[in-house]
Write a protein that holds these residues in place. Structure first.
Motif, PDB file in Angstrom:
ATOM      1  N   VAL A  10      10.527  -1.069 -14.858  1.00  0.00           N
ATOM      2  CA  VAL A  10       9.682  -0.734 -16.004  1.00  0.00           C
ATOM      3  C   VAL A  10      10.375  -1.150 -17.299  1.00  0.00           C
ATOM      4  N   SER A  11       9.573  -1.439 -18.323  1.00  0.00           N
ATOM      5  CA  SER A  11      10.125  -1.709 -19.649  1.00  0.00           C
ATOM      6  C   SER A  11      10.326  -0.383 -20.369  1.00  0.00           C
ATOM      7  N   GLU A  12      10.910  -0.427 -21.534  1.00  0.00           N
ATOM      8  CA  GLU A  12      11.013   0.765 -22.383  1.00  0.00           C
ATOM      9  C   GLU A  12       9.617   1.124 -22.888  1.00  0.00           C
ATOM     10  N   ALA A  35       0.838  -1.203   0.000  1.00  0.00           N
ATOM     11  CA  ALA A  35       0.000   0.000   0.000  1.00  0.00           C
ATOM     12  C   ALA A  35       0.873   1.253   0.000  1.00  0.00           C
ATOM     13  N   GLU A  36       1.935   1.225   0.792  1.00  0.00           N
ATOM     14  CA  GLU A  36       2.864   2.363   0.825  1.00  0.00           C
ATOM     15  C   GLU A  36       3.523   2.560  -0.539  1.00  0.00           C
ATOM     16  N   TRP A  37       3.941   1.464  -1.185  1.00  0.00           N
ATOM     17  CA  TRP A  37       4.581   1.526  -2.498  1.00  0.00           C
ATOM     18  C   TRP A  37       3.640   2.146  -3.528  1.00  0.00           C
ATOM     19  N   TRP A  38       2.375   1.701  -3.556  1.00  0.00           N
ATOM     20  CA  TRP A  38       1.408   2.216  -4.521  1.00  0.00           C
ATOM     21  C   TRP A  38       1.075   3.680  -4.258  1.00  0.00           C
ATOM     22  N   THR A  39       0.941   4.066  -3.013  1.00  0.00           N
ATOM     23  CA  THR A  39       0.631   5.469  -2.729  1.00  0.00           C
ATOM     24  C   THR A  39       1.819   6.366  -3.056  1.00  0.00           C
ATOM     25  N   GLU A  40       3.022   5.904  -2.761  1.00  0.00           N
ATOM     26  CA  GLU A  40       4.221   6.696  -3.053  1.00  0.00           C
ATOM     27  C   GLU A  40       4.463   6.845  -4.550  1.00  0.00           C
ATOM     28  N   ASN A  41       4.309   5.776  -5.314  1.00  0.00           N
ATOM     29  CA  ASN A  41       4.638   5.803  -6.734  1.00  0.00           C
ATOM     30  C   ASN A  41       3.508   6.272  -7.645  1.00  0.00           C
ATOM     31  N   PHE A  42       2.257   6.139  -7.200  1.00  0.00           N
ATOM     32  CA  PHE A  42       1.131   6.471  -8.076  1.00  0.00           C
ATOM     33  C   PHE A  42       0.165   7.479  -7.470  1.00  0.00           C
ATOM     34  N   GLY A  43       0.405   7.891  -6.250  1.00  0.00           N
ATOM     35  CA  GLY A  43      -0.450   8.894  -5.632  1.00  0.00           C
ATOM     36  C   GLY A  43      -1.822   8.391  -5.231  1.00  0.00           C
ATOM     37  N   PHE A  44      -2.007   7.066  -5.174  1.00  0.00           N
ATOM     38  CA  PHE A  44      -3.286   6.526  -4.722  1.00  0.00           C
ATOM     39  C   PHE A  44      -3.433   6.810  -3.233  1.00  0.00           C
ATOM     40  N   ASN A  45      -4.660   6.845  -2.749  1.00  0.00           N
ATOM     41  CA  ASN A  45      -4.872   6.963  -1.312  1.00  0.00           C
ATOM     42  C   ASN A  45      -5.488   5.666  -0.803  1.00  0.00           C
ATOM     43  N   PHE A  81       2.947   2.407 -24.871  1.00  0.00           N
ATOM     44  CA  PHE A  81       2.807   1.480 -23.760  1.00  0.00           C
ATOM     45  C   PHE A  81       4.137   1.267 -23.054  1.00  0.00           C
ATOM     46  N   PHE A  82       4.080   0.905 -21.790  1.00  0.00           N
ATOM     47  CA  PHE A  82       5.196   0.273 -21.099  1.00  0.00           C
ATOM     48  C   PHE A  82       4.629  -0.626 -20.009  1.00  0.00           C
ATOM     49  N   THR A  83       5.412  -1.574 -19.567  1.00  0.00           N
ATOM     50  CA  THR A  83       4.986  -2.444 -18.483  1.00  0.00           C
ATOM     51  C   THR A  83       5.788  -2.124 -17.229  1.00  0.00           C
ATOM     52  N   LEU A  84       5.229  -2.501 -16.098  1.00  0.00           N
ATOM     53  CA  LEU A  84       5.924  -2.333 -14.830  1.00  0.00           C
ATOM     54  C   LEU A  84       5.568  -3.486 -13.909  1.00  0.00           C
ATOM     55  N   GLU A  85       6.469  -3.748 -12.965  1.00  0.00           N
ATOM     56  CA  GLU A  85       6.217  -4.756 -11.936  1.00  0.00           C
ATOM     57  C   GLU A  85       6.184  -4.079 -10.580  1.00  0.00           C
ATOM     58  N   ASP A  86       5.245  -4.518  -9.737  1.00  0.00           N
ATOM     59  CA  ASP A  86       5.212  -4.002  -8.374  1.00  0.00           C
ATOM     60  C   ASP A  86       6.151  -4.834  -7.493  1.00  0.00           C
ATOM     61  N   LEU A  87       6.132  -4.577  -6.201  1.00  0.00           N
ATOM     62  CA  LEU A  87       7.026  -5.268  -5.270  1.00  0.00           C
ATOM     63  C   LEU A  87       6.821  -6.775  -5.237  1.00  0.00           C
ATOM     64  N   LEU A 136       5.547   9.955 -16.590  1.00  0.00           N
ATOM     65  CA  LEU A 136       5.333   8.863 -15.640  1.00  0.00           C
ATOM     66  C   LEU A 136       6.466   7.853 -15.706  1.00  0.00           C
ATOM     67  N   HIS A 137       6.881   7.486 -16.901  1.00  0.00           N
ATOM     68  CA  HIS A 137       7.961   6.521 -17.090  1.00  0.00           C
ATOM     69  C   HIS A 137       9.250   7.013 -16.427  1.00  0.00           C
ATOM     70  N   LYS A 138       9.614   8.264 -16.688  1.00  0.00           N
ATOM     71  CA  LYS A 138      10.833   8.845 -16.093  1.00  0.00           C
ATOM     72  C   LYS A 138      10.745   8.883 -14.574  1.00  0.00           C
ATOM     73  N   ARG A 139       9.589   9.262 -14.039  1.00  0.00           N
ATOM     74  CA  ARG A 139       9.412   9.346 -12.596  1.00  0.00           C
ATOM     75  C   ARG A 139       9.543   7.960 -11.947  1.00  0.00           C
ATOM     76  N   LEU A 140       8.942   6.947 -12.557  1.00  0.00           N
ATOM     77  CA  LEU A 140       9.034   5.595 -12.006  1.00  0.00           C
ATOM     78  C   LEU A 140      10.458   5.053 -12.093  1.00  0.00           C
ATOM     79  N   LEU A 141      11.126   5.314 -13.208  1.00  0.00           N
ATOM     80  CA  LEU A 141      12.531   4.904 -13.343  1.00  0.00           C
ATOM     81  C   LEU A 141      13.392   5.532 -12.252  1.00  0.00           C
TER      82      LEU A 141
END
Length: 136
Positions: A101-103, A28-38, A113-119, A90-95
């Motif tokens: 993340v993929s290219e 939950a902390e990872w998702w809120t930090e990286n995507f701004g979810f609450n 498109f790009f793909t990403l993996e969570d924790l 978004l891609h640059k911020r996540l990197l």
């Protein structure tokens, strides 16, 4: 044969997606930090993640090693695609945050498109398309 679908009782969209996690609080902390979810609706084994007042993901504590992806011809594929209005930003911020993340893939009229993996190794797709309007 044409189906006669009433304007009542229709499926209007997807409310949220449930994904497994080994550590609900950390995820939950990872998702809120990286995507701004609450985070809302904390339970002993789950938490809901929202964008403003719209539910997006529901994290469910799981000790099973299955994750939100499947394989086609040996290649991992995602089951959830997020939509963004600025894929490069978004891609640059996540990197920069160390997210796997993929290219960015430019697929012409289908968008970027790009793909990403969570924790937990759940795989997601991120999509940007300038000619498609999504209601969210």
């Amino acid at each position: 044969m044409t189906a006669n679908i009433s304007t009542r009782g229709r499926v209007l969209g997807i409310a949220y997606n449930v994904i497994p996690t080994a550590d609900m609080e950390r995820a939950a902390e990872w998702w809120t930090e990286n995507f701004g979810f609450n985070a809302r609706h904390h339970q002993e084994d789950s938490v809901s993640l929202f964008r403003d007042d719209r539910p997006i993901l529901h994290l469910l504590q799981s000790d099973d090693m299955s994750r939100a992806h499947f394989r086609v011809e040996g290649r991992k594929r995602w089951i959830i695609t997020f939509f963004t209005d600025d894929i490069e930003f978004l891609h640059k911020r996540l990197l920069a945050k160390g997210v796997l993340v993929s290219e960015i893939s430019n697929e012409g009229h289908n968008g970027n498109f790009f793909t990403l993996e969570d924790l937990d190794g759940n795989l997601f797709d991120v999509w940007e398309h300038r000619e498609v309007e999504l209601v969210y």
